[in-house]
Design an enzyme around this catalytic site. Structure first.
Site, PDB file in Angstrom:
ATOM      1  N   ASP A 192      -6.290  -4.321   1.090  1.00  5.56           N
ATOM      2  CA  ASP A 192      -6.905  -3.374   0.157  1.00  5.56           C
ATOM      3  C   ASP A 192      -5.997  -2.251  -0.331  1.00  5.56           C
ATOM      4  OD1 ASP A 192      -6.690  -1.885   2.438  1.00  5.56           O
ATOM      5  OD2 ASP A 192      -8.829  -1.749   2.841  1.00  5.56           O
ATOM      6  N   GLY A 193      -4.822  -2.120   0.272  1.00  6.86           N
ATOM      7  CA  GLY A 193      -3.919  -1.067  -0.181  1.00  6.86           C
ATOM      8  C   GLY A 193      -4.150   0.293   0.458  1.00  6.86           C
ATOM      9  N   ASP A 235      11.384  -6.994   6.738  1.00  4.01           N
ATOM     10  CA  ASP A 235      10.868  -6.083   5.709  1.00  4.01           C
ATOM     11  C   ASP A 235      10.634  -4.688   6.279  1.00  4.01           C
ATOM     12  OD1 ASP A 235       8.825  -7.778   7.052  1.00  4.01           O
ATOM     13  OD2 ASP A 235       7.423  -6.391   6.120  1.00  4.01           O
ATOM     14  N   ARG A 246       0.840  -1.218   0.000  1.00  9.14           N
ATOM     15  CA  ARG A 246       0.000   0.000   0.000  1.00  9.14           C
ATOM     16  C   ARG A 246       0.864   1.251   0.000  1.00  9.14           C
ATOM     17  NH1 ARG A 246      -2.300   0.526   6.043  1.00  9.14           N
ATOM     18  NH2 ARG A 246      -0.628  -0.535   7.105  1.00  9.14           N
ATOM     19  N   ASP A 259       8.304   2.278   8.966  1.00  6.67           N
ATOM     20  CA  ASP A 259       7.045   1.553   9.143  1.00  6.67           C
ATOM     21  C   ASP A 259       6.510   1.663  10.560  1.00  6.67           C
ATOM     22  OD1 ASP A 259       6.733   0.931   6.557  1.00  6.67           O
ATOM     23  OD2 ASP A 259       6.852  -1.228   6.777  1.00  6.67           O
TER      24      ASP A 259
END
Ligand code: AMP
Ligand code: MG
Length: 533
Positions: free
Chosen positions: A143-144, A278, A111, A288
């Site tokens: 869903d991004g 990641d 996303r 993140d």
């Protein structure tokens, strides 16, 4: 058409990532495995009704954007993904990773949509990325999109971390999209519709450990070599041309940067919450911001992440060990190319040594002391976690208050504890024995101050410059979110502003420095967060 001065159209885009690295040949936007490529071209989703909630004037300056441009509709449209500026070349990158200790295979920007890289007037390279801008080939079952609560948290925290002196990605803007996003916040079947939002993240690069792991897992050594060469040229240009020697030097630097980043997390009481490979940036930047949290009461076993509640792999006190484990995964990926294990092992050892050096230096400074390898000094430092757990102690307030302790040797217990009153969650519950241990420790500290070569004035200044007064307390972030969800953004702006100056006591802002109120102890969003975002 002429460009507006200081607008995106006037920036110099120099998109090396898409110019130099192999692209996924498929152009349709559906989920798939993407072997043999570093990215897939994809356009941001067009949203209904974007509204700019906040932006960082600092980051505007870094990029060369005019402050007034933030008020233009064009800025909002671009930050929401509705419009692309001249020179932007949007894409999602392909990476893999280890999640919670297990190999997870291909993940990728599910996303996040990269807009491109700009060269600013100083020649510095900055990459821009929209988080929550819609589905990509890497969205897997999701869903991004991103919701307001997690976007507020990412926006506020990345800027707060920067001003605390912690290496981090930055955030340029926070917009709401006008879209309704369904989310099951605690994965218990309770789906709620939440406001959608997009954060524009900014960093020299967004390369993660997982980018290299992905290519090694595909046994694609030519592409692994090409991407290492690319990373050396653009992110580590001082190291020289690719060879086994420069790869070893580079990995050593990644180890050192990671050690410094984690030592800073420990210094300010930050718990990342999802230290998957990641989510580890090759530049040693905090990246993140998901279910992160800040220690209120000091507890090395605390993690905010409910998804990790069982094993607490990513708890505060385990972060240095996990970073080492993550570096080991990266080392294995790199050794697939070099075939040399020993230099990698040496760099991993260097991580442990460098972390220890950074951390003991930082902790010493927090206490107003000079670091030394002296055994007595190191033993004193090792006693700090115990001290902070004698009674429930607010980490931030405790360290910040220490500088107020009068540096005289004949203080009574009451005089010693007076400056620390606010640091304890239940001062009335402290027993005589506990109190004796705390005051004994404080007397030792004052004794060490007296022996040190620092003047009291210099010491207080140093302590205040490393022990923040204001951090993004979990409950404050939640209050900002509660208000923002009601359309009130005043606290968002107020807190954003306070956090740009976390080491200065600010008049009228004491409410942002208070310990966690009782209502927030077990409230969702304040002490418990899931990965749902
Ligand atoms: P995270 O735990 O946030 O690091 O995410 C792990 C992976 O899941 C990454 O590949 C993300 O891009 C992807 N991801 C997380 N949330 C979403 C979402 N809402 N839509 C698509 N992909 C997502
Ligand atoms: Mg991630």
């Amino acid at each position: 058409m002429n460009s507006v001065p200081g607008s995106f159209d006037t920036l110099t885009f120099d998109n090396r990532f898409t110019a130099e690295l192999p692209a996924d040949p498929v152009l349709e936007n559906h989920c798939r495995q993407v072997p043999g490529a570093l990215f897939s071209r994809v356009k941001p989703y067009k949203v209904n009704q974007p509204v700019l909630l906040a932006y960082s004037s600092d980051v505007m300056d870094i990029l060369g954007l005019d402050q007034g441009y933030a008020a233009s509709g064009e800025f909002t449209q671009i930050m929401a993904g509705n419009r692309l500026a001249k020179g932007m070349d949007p894409y999602a990158s392909c990476y893999a990773g280890h999640q919670f200790g297990n190999w997870a295979g291909q993940l990728g920007d599910g996303r996040a949509i990269n807009l491109g890289e700009i060269l600013n007037s100083q020649g510095a390279r900055w990459a821009l990325q929209l988080k929550g801008a819609g589905p990509t080939p890497y969205s897997r079952q999701a869903d991004g999109f991103a919701v307001l609560r997690s976007s507020v948290r990412e926006f506020l925290c990345s800027e707060a971390m920067f001003h605390l002196g912690v290496p981090t990605t930055r955030a340029l803007s926070l917009v709401t999209t006008g879209e309704a996003i369904p989310r099951d916040m605690f994965y218990d079947g309770n789906v709620k519709s939440e406001p959608g939002a997009v954060v524009c993240r900014v960093a020299p690069s967004f390369t993660r450990f997982g980018h290299f792991e992905n290519l090694a897992a595909q046994h694609n050594l030519p592409l692994l070599k090409q991407f290492i060469d690319y990373t050396l040229r653009f992110d580590f240009p001082h190291l020289g041309a690719i060879s086994n020697e420069t790869i070893a030097l580079w990995f050593t630097e990644v180890c050192e940067r990671t050690a410094e980043m984690v030592a800073h997390w420990m210094r300010v009481g930050f718990v990342h919450g999802v230290m998957n490979t990641d989510n580890m940036a090759i530049l040693g930047l905090t990246i993140d911001y998901g279910p992160y949290g800040w220690l209120d009461s000091y507890d090395p076993d605390w993690t905010p992440n409910t998804t990790d509640a069982q094993n607490k792999r990513y708890r505060y006190g385990n972060q240095p060990t996990v970073a080492h484990w993550n570096l080991l995964q990266l080392a294995q990926a790199l050794a697939a190319l070099t075939g040399e294990v020993e230099p990698m092992q040496a760099a991993l050892d260097r991580y442990a040594e460098h972390f220890q050096a950074c951390w003991t230096t930082m902790l010493s400074i927090k206490l107003g002391l000079e670091n030394s390898s002296d055994k007595a000094h190191q033993t004193f430092l090792q006693g700090v976690p115990d001290l902070l757990q004698i009674a429930e102690t607010d980490m931030t307030i405790f360290f910040r208050s220490l500088a107020q302790l009068p540096p005289v040797s004949d203080l009574s217990d009451e005089q010693l504890l007076e400056p620390l009153q606010d640091a304890y969650y239940a001062p009335e519950a402290i027993t005589v024995e506990q109190r004796g241990r705390i005051t004994g420790w404080l007397r030792t500290l004052i004794g060490l101050w007296k022996q040190s070569g620092m003047t009291d004035e210099a010491r207080v200044k140093l302590m205040n410059a490393h022990n923040p007064k204001y951090v993004l307390r979990n409950y404050l972030a939640q209050q900002v979110i509660d208000k923002a969800e009601q359309g009130d953004y005043s606290m968002l702006h107020d807190l954003q502003s306070v956090l740009t100056n976390p080491y200065e006591t600010q008049a009228g802002k004491s409410r942002f420095a208070e310990k966690r109120p009782d209502w927030a102890r077990h409230r969702a969003g304040c002490s418990m967060l899931s990965c749902s975002s």
